[in-house]
Write an enzyme that holds these catalytic residues in place. Structure first.
Site, mmCIF file in Angstrom:
data_model
loop_
_atom_site.group_PDB
_atom_site.id
_atom_site.type_symbol
_atom_site.label_atom_id
_atom_site.label_comp_id
_atom_site.label_asym_id
_atom_site.label_seq_id
_atom_site.Cartn_x
_atom_site.Cartn_y
_atom_site.Cartn_z
ATOM 1 N N ASP A 90 2.161 -3.579 -9.456
ATOM 2 C CA ASP A 90 1.876 -4.913 -9.982
ATOM 3 C C ASP A 90 2.242 -5.030 -11.456
ATOM 4 O O ASP A 90 2.885 -5.988 -11.884
ATOM 5 C CB ASP A 90 0.401 -5.257 -9.774
ATOM 6 N N LEU A 116 -1.627 -12.477 -5.938
ATOM 7 C CA LEU A 116 -0.442 -12.629 -6.796
ATOM 8 C C LEU A 116 -0.590 -11.833 -8.086
ATOM 9 O O LEU A 116 0.196 -11.977 -9.004
ATOM 10 C CB LEU A 116 -0.200 -14.113 -7.119
ATOM 11 N N SER A 117 -1.608 -11.001 -8.136
ATOM 12 C CA SER A 117 -1.792 -10.051 -9.219
ATOM 13 C C SER A 117 -2.078 -10.665 -10.574
ATOM 14 O O SER A 117 -1.421 -10.374 -11.563
ATOM 15 C CB SER A 117 -0.588 -9.127 -9.316
ATOM 16 N N HIS A 167 0.826 -1.217 0.000
ATOM 17 C CA HIS A 167 0.000 0.000 0.000
ATOM 18 C C HIS A 167 0.862 1.269 0.000
ATOM 19 O O HIS A 167 0.379 2.349 0.339
ATOM 20 C CB HIS A 167 -0.966 0.022 1.195
ATOM 21 N N THR A 168 2.111 1.145 -0.366
ATOM 22 C CA THR A 168 2.988 2.319 -0.467
ATOM 23 C C THR A 168 3.026 2.868 -1.888
ATOM 24 O O THR A 168 3.356 4.034 -2.086
ATOM 25 C CB THR A 168 4.425 1.963 -0.045
ATOM 26 N N ASP A 169 2.665 2.037 -2.881
ATOM 27 C CA ASP A 169 2.879 2.483 -4.266
ATOM 28 C C ASP A 169 1.992 3.663 -4.629
ATOM 29 O O ASP A 169 2.453 4.633 -5.234
ATOM 30 C CB ASP A 169 2.735 1.334 -5.275
ATOM 31 N N TYR A 216 -10.365 -0.887 -0.397
ATOM 32 C CA TYR A 216 -9.094 -0.466 -1.000
ATOM 33 C C TYR A 216 -9.138 1.021 -1.343
ATOM 34 O O TYR A 216 -8.247 1.791 -0.980
ATOM 35 C CB TYR A 216 -8.823 -1.306 -2.250
#
Length: 382
Positions: free
Chosen positions: A169, A122-123, A33-35, A219
């Protein structure tokens, strides 16, 4: 599932030879959650993948086949619009974004299927977007670079899937390197590779089996809460453009104004950025024990401050902590389900998997899926 499986299906449906592309999912060792807060992440591409068979069909439409779901969908390429079929939206969105970047996308056929467990964190969505983007760029002799393709996938997710995701991702799927993790600065988009010693530790994922829908409100709510924090801090510190610029001292000084929830969201992000930078130093020092402590710190922050964990994920992390040969464990991905990522000494993997499966079965009454993954190259033509 292998490349020839989608190729065979493609030939059966469409009757001509396609281009084959492999698009990997990703893990993120630390930096969750940093991106979307302009911070740091430390992902890698893994050998859970989606395979594509893609060809130009000379028609005004794109024809899509999801091999895993056994579903088909078609849409007019000249006017891509968001639809009610969610899996198709990722591909429709990529088509629209490539057109915005100047690529004249004609009608095409696409069959895809793979080995990424849906909802595991896992995107699979980013692999879906990145694989099609590379295939069309190749077929149309486009000159778009990988960062442009990553951005196209991200915007497809924003505008067509309704998820305000960061760039990590798609970036990881496209920029992966075998045996290396990559630290991405999500503000400058500069990145640096760090060696990951696969002889010293294995990567084991434990899938909680709890399905999370990233597109759900939580989210996007977290993202808004971070933006609220930035807006308030900016009133006091005009130089703050994102939480990347904020310090713990600044947060503490305005804790009351921020309110408990927004304060804790912001504190998590500021501390997580520091953990990513520390983790990279530990990698360079070959100190997996110290790296693992950063992972446990990350999980505690996600659980207590960001509040995106769940009891199954918390159980798996606590079960890993005292296990022999485990360096570190944490939840991975957007949260509310999905996998934990565990760094385990190679000679302890079998015991770790057996004991964790037994404990999970006893606690929750259901089987635990585990995946032993390796770090691989990013999206490539097969």
């Amino acid at each position: 599932m292998a490349p020839h499986d989608v190729e065979t299906t493609f030939q059966r449906h469409f009757g001509y030879a396609p281009l084959l592309v492999r698009a990997p999912g990703r893990i993120n060792l630390i930096g969750e959650h940093t991106d979307y807060n302009n911070g740091f992440v430390l992902p890698a591409a893994i050998n859970k993948e989606i395979f594509f068979a893609v060809g130009l069909n000379g028609r005004p439409e794109a024809r899509l086949v999801s091999q895993d779901l056994n579903e088909t969908y078609s849409f007019p390429v000249e006017a891509p619009r968001r639809q009610d079929r969610q899996w198709a939206n990722y591909l429709i969105g990529v088509t629209a974004q490539l057109q915005k970047l100047g690529l004249d996308v004609p009608g095409f056929d696409c069959v895809f299927g793979g080995t990424i467990p849906i909802g595991s964190g896992l995107s699979s969505s980013a692999a879906l977007e990145s694989g099609l983007a590379v295939a069309l760029n190749q077929l149309l002799d486009g000159q778009l670079n990988r960062m442009q393709l990553a951005r196209a996938g991200q915007l497809a997710e924003h505008e067509f899937a309704g998820v305000q995701c960061g760039i990590m991702d798609q970036f990881a799927s496209l920029h992966g390197r075998a045996g290396q993790v990559v630290r991405l600065d999500c503000r400058s988009m500069e990145y640096e590779y760090f060696p990951f010693d696969t002889t010293a530790c294995d990567i084991v994922l434990c899938n909680s089996g709890v399905k999370h829908a990233l597109a759900d409100s939580e989210y996007n709510t977290r993202r808004r809460e971070c933006e609220q924090g930035v807006a308030l801090l900016k009133q006091h510190y005009p130089g703050i453009e994102s939480l990347r610029d904020a310090t713990r001292e600044q947060l503490e000084a305005h804790r009351a104004e921020l309110g408990d929830v927004v304060y804790r969201r912001c504190r998590y992000v500021v501390e997580e950025n520091a953990r990513v930078e520390a983790a990279c130093r530990h990698l360079l020092a070959h100190d997996l024990t110290a790296f693992g402590q950063e992972m446990y710190g990350s999980h505690a922050g996600l659980r207590d401050d960001y509040e995106v964990s769940c009891r199954e994920l918390d159980f798996l992390v606590e079960a890993a902590r005292p296990a022999a040969g485990v360096y570190g464990s944490r939840m991975m991905g957007g949260g509310f389900g999905g996998c934990t990522i565990n760094l385990v000494a190679p000679d302890q993997v079998t015991t770790f998997v057996r004991n964790t499966r037994a404990a999970y079965q006893q606690q929750f009454g259901r089987a635990l899926e585990t995946y032993h993954v390796t770090i691989v190259e990013g999206v490539a033509v097969v």
